[in-house]
Design a protein around this motif. Structure first.
Motif, PDB file in Angstrom:
ATOM      1  N   LEU A  15       0.835  -1.198   0.000  1.00 19.37           N
ATOM      2  CA  LEU A  15       0.000   0.000   0.000  1.00 19.37           C
ATOM      3  C   LEU A  15       0.872   1.251   0.000  1.00 19.37           C
ATOM      4  N   ASN A  34      -6.724   0.273   0.001  1.00 22.77           N
ATOM      5  CA  ASN A  34      -6.602  -1.135  -0.333  1.00 22.77           C
ATOM      6  C   ASN A  34      -6.367  -1.219  -1.831  1.00 22.77           C
ATOM      7  N   SER A  35      -6.293  -2.411  -2.379  1.00 26.94           N
ATOM      8  CA  SER A  35      -5.990  -2.568  -3.798  1.00 26.94           C
ATOM      9  C   SER A  35      -7.064  -1.971  -4.712  1.00 26.94           C
TER      10      SER A  35
END
Length: 76
Positions: A15, A34-35
């Motif tokens: 991250l 987050n992704s």
């Protein structure tokens, strides 16, 4: 637009977490929640940054900007 002093990354794991410091003592944080939620931007006051993150910022700060960034962060 204010003149940028430097950008310091305190990325952990995968991250991203970057802080950009400006001459007018403004601090912009760009990070990934987050992704699926990347490049979130927020403007911070020094008191909103944890001591742990301030430690990381100073540790990763380019030497030529360290004194100025310490003043902006009111560190230690």
């Amino acid at each position: 637009m204010e003149k940028e002093i430097c950008t310091i990354s305190i990325t952990s794991n995968w991250l991203g977490d970057e802080y950009t410091f400006y001459e007018n003592e403004k601090i912009k944080r760009t990070y990934d929640n987050n992704s699926l939620s990347s490049d979130v931007t927020e403007w911070l006051e020094p008191k909103q940054i944890s001591k742990n993150n301030k430690d990381k910022l100073i540790k990763n700060c380019p030497e030529e900007h360290k004194e100025r960034i310490m003043i902006i962060l009111d560190y230690p």
